[in-house]
Design a protein around this motif. Structure first.
Motif, PDB file in Angstrom:
ATOM      1  N   GLU A 199      70.522  36.133 -31.015  1.00 39.87           N
ATOM      2  CA  GLU A 199      71.720  35.616 -30.341  1.00 39.87           C
ATOM      3  C   GLU A 199      72.383  36.701 -29.493  1.00 39.87           C
ATOM      4  O   GLU A 199      72.866  36.431 -28.385  1.00 39.87           O
ATOM      5  N   ARG A 200      72.375  37.940 -29.996  1.00 40.41           N
ATOM      6  CA  ARG A 200      72.984  39.029 -29.231  1.00 40.41           C
ATOM      7  C   ARG A 200      72.192  39.295 -27.949  1.00 40.41           C
ATOM      8  O   ARG A 200      72.790  39.451 -26.860  1.00 40.41           O
ATOM      9  N   ILE A 201      70.880  39.359 -28.058  1.00 39.80           N
ATOM     10  CA  ILE A 201      70.075  39.604 -26.855  1.00 39.80           C
ATOM     11  C   ILE A 201      70.259  38.465 -25.855  1.00 39.80           C
ATOM     12  O   ILE A 201      70.364  38.687 -24.643  1.00 39.80           O
ATOM     13  N   ASP A 202      70.323  37.247 -26.352  1.00 39.34           N
ATOM     14  CA  ASP A 202      70.544  36.092 -25.476  1.00 39.34           C
ATOM     15  C   ASP A 202      71.898  36.204 -24.780  1.00 39.34           C
ATOM     16  O   ASP A 202      72.004  36.021 -23.560  1.00 39.34           O
ATOM     17  N   ASP A 203      72.938  36.538 -25.532  1.00 41.88           N
ATOM     18  CA  ASP A 203      74.276  36.653 -24.955  1.00 41.88           C
ATOM     19  C   ASP A 203      74.347  37.771 -23.923  1.00 41.88           C
ATOM     20  O   ASP A 203      74.984  37.628 -22.869  1.00 41.88           O
ATOM     21  N   GLU A 204      73.710  38.904 -24.225  1.00 36.45           N
ATOM     22  CA  GLU A 204      73.828  40.081 -23.349  1.00 36.45           C
ATOM     23  C   GLU A 204      72.857  40.065 -22.175  1.00 36.45           C
ATOM     24  O   GLU A 204      73.162  40.611 -21.110  1.00 36.45           O
ATOM     25  N   GLN A 205      71.664  39.483 -22.377  1.00 39.15           N
ATOM     26  CA  GLN A 205      70.626  39.567 -21.356  1.00 39.15           C
ATOM     27  C   GLN A 205      70.151  38.214 -20.844  1.00 39.15           C
ATOM     28  O   GLN A 205      69.673  38.106 -19.723  1.00 39.15           O
ATOM     29  N   GLY A 206      70.197  37.202 -21.712  1.00 39.30           N
ATOM     30  CA  GLY A 206      69.721  35.882 -21.329  1.00 39.30           C
ATOM     31  C   GLY A 206      68.218  35.767 -21.253  1.00 39.30           C
ATOM     32  O   GLY A 206      67.693  34.742 -20.805  1.00 39.30           O
ATOM     33  N   LEU A 224      61.744  34.665 -25.705  1.00 34.01           N
ATOM     34  CA  LEU A 224      60.686  35.253 -24.880  1.00 34.01           C
ATOM     35  C   LEU A 224      60.007  34.218 -23.991  1.00 34.01           C
ATOM     36  O   LEU A 224      59.601  34.528 -22.869  1.00 34.01           O
ATOM     37  N   ILE A 225      59.871  32.979 -24.461  1.00 41.51           N
ATOM     38  CA  ILE A 225      59.174  31.963 -23.666  1.00 41.51           C
ATOM     39  C   ILE A 225      60.068  31.311 -22.619  1.00 41.51           C
ATOM     40  O   ILE A 225      59.608  30.457 -21.859  1.00 41.51           O
ATOM     41  N   ARG A 226      61.313  31.723 -22.551  1.00 30.38           N
ATOM     42  CA  ARG A 226      62.238  31.132 -21.579  1.00 30.38           C
ATOM     43  C   ARG A 226      61.776  31.389 -20.152  1.00 30.38           C
ATOM     44  O   ARG A 226      61.954  30.549 -19.263  1.00 30.38           O
TER      45      ARG A 226
END
Length: 305
Positions: free
Chosen positions: A86-93, A145-147
């Motif tokens: 969730e943190r990586i998603d929030d910070e980097q997307g 990663l698959i996004r």
């Protein structure tokens, strides 16, 4: 630093020391933003009880001209891994590179002990550290990663698929199973990720001059050859930077999909991507193990580095 991986986001799980630390540094050197996770920080030590820290890895990334952040995570704790995702998603997307170097089981090895003599708790702990942590990490991080197409997953192991196709004498059963699992994790993930344009491989260094290995021989990276008096075959050893360069070169290769599902090694990729170890040599460690060490020949790296 060069910019081959600029704009890419990498997670090196278990990046506290050894091969994974060097991989984190080399990914950062080539421009990736690197999340470094592990259980040992400056405030907390894991059961491994060594001085290397995740913050120390990020300092090396910075010294190499790169950028990264240390996040203390126990990858056997699914809530902590979920929070990391969730943190990586929030910070980097996004997440472009996942290197799973999780281990920490060296204190449980029990060399030469059959499974019925080896501590059951130690055996099961190695399975947890070497398999369960990898599956938990994949479960929570692969949706990120698959996004975007082009993702890379690297499952770190010890030994090529050919070497691990048979049981190595002196190895404990649980260690063998935990490390050999990386080959099958890579095969399965390559299949599951293929339709998303992502690549999964397993990766092994050769005889690694890790911090613990050097300490065990009573040498440093500068005088490591002094260890040959105790173990002549250590002549084929390689620095952690060698496998770091291997993984960074693979990550920068737009045609890396040709390796999907394979187990790769640092000596093999050095030939493909034309890089050397820190001393200017190019050790071909696993070929040496097969053709010299396992064949019972005297130690001689001629033609192998």
């Amino acid at each position: 630093m060069n910019d081959e991986l600029t704009g890419k986001v990498a997670l090196v799980a278990g990046g506290t020391r050894g091969a994974s630390r060097a991989i984190a540094v080399e990914l950062g050197r080539r421009g990736a933003y690197v999340y470094v996770t592990g259980r040992t920080s400056r405030q907390h030590r894991s059961e491994v009880d060594r001085p290397e820290t995740i913050e120390g890895t990020v300092e090396r990334i910075t010294e190499a001209g790169g950028r990264g952040v240390a996040v203390r995570v126990d990858h056997l704790d699914r809530d902590q891994v979920r929070a990391l995702a969730e943190r990586i998603d929030d910070e980097q997307g996004r997440l472009d590179i996942l290197v799973d170097g999780l281990w920490g089981g060296d204190d449980y090895l029990g060399w030469g002990q059959p499974v019925w003599e080896h501590s059951l708790d130690a055996s099961l702990r190695m399975i947890r550290l070497g398999i369960d942590s990898h599956i938990i990490t994949s479960h929570h991080l692969l949706p990120l990663l698959i996004r975007e197409p082009g993702g890379l997953v690297v499952e770190m192991t010890d030994g090529t698929a050919e070497i691990n196709a048979t049981f190595r004498a002196g190895t404990s059963l649980a260690f063998y199973v935990a490390k050999a699992a990386a080959h099958h994790l890579a095969l399965a993930q390559a299949h599951e990720l293929g339709e998303y344009g992502a690549t999964a491989v397993a990766m092994t260094p050769g005889w690694l001059r890790s911090e613990a290995m050097l300490e065990g021989f009573g040498v440093t990276e500068e005088n490591w050859r002094d260890a040959l008096a105790k173990e002549p075959h250590f002549c084929i050893s390689e620095s952690p930077a060698f496998v770091g360069r291997a993984v960074a070169s693979l990550a920068a290769d737009p045609d890396r999909g040709r390796f999907a599902g394979q187990t790769l090694d640092s000596g093999q990729l050095a030939k493909i991507y034309d890089f050397d170890d820190v001393d200017g040599s190019r050790p071909d460690g696993w070929r040496y193990v097969r053709e010299v060490q396992q064949a019972g020949k005297p130690a001689d790296p001629t033609g192998y580095r």
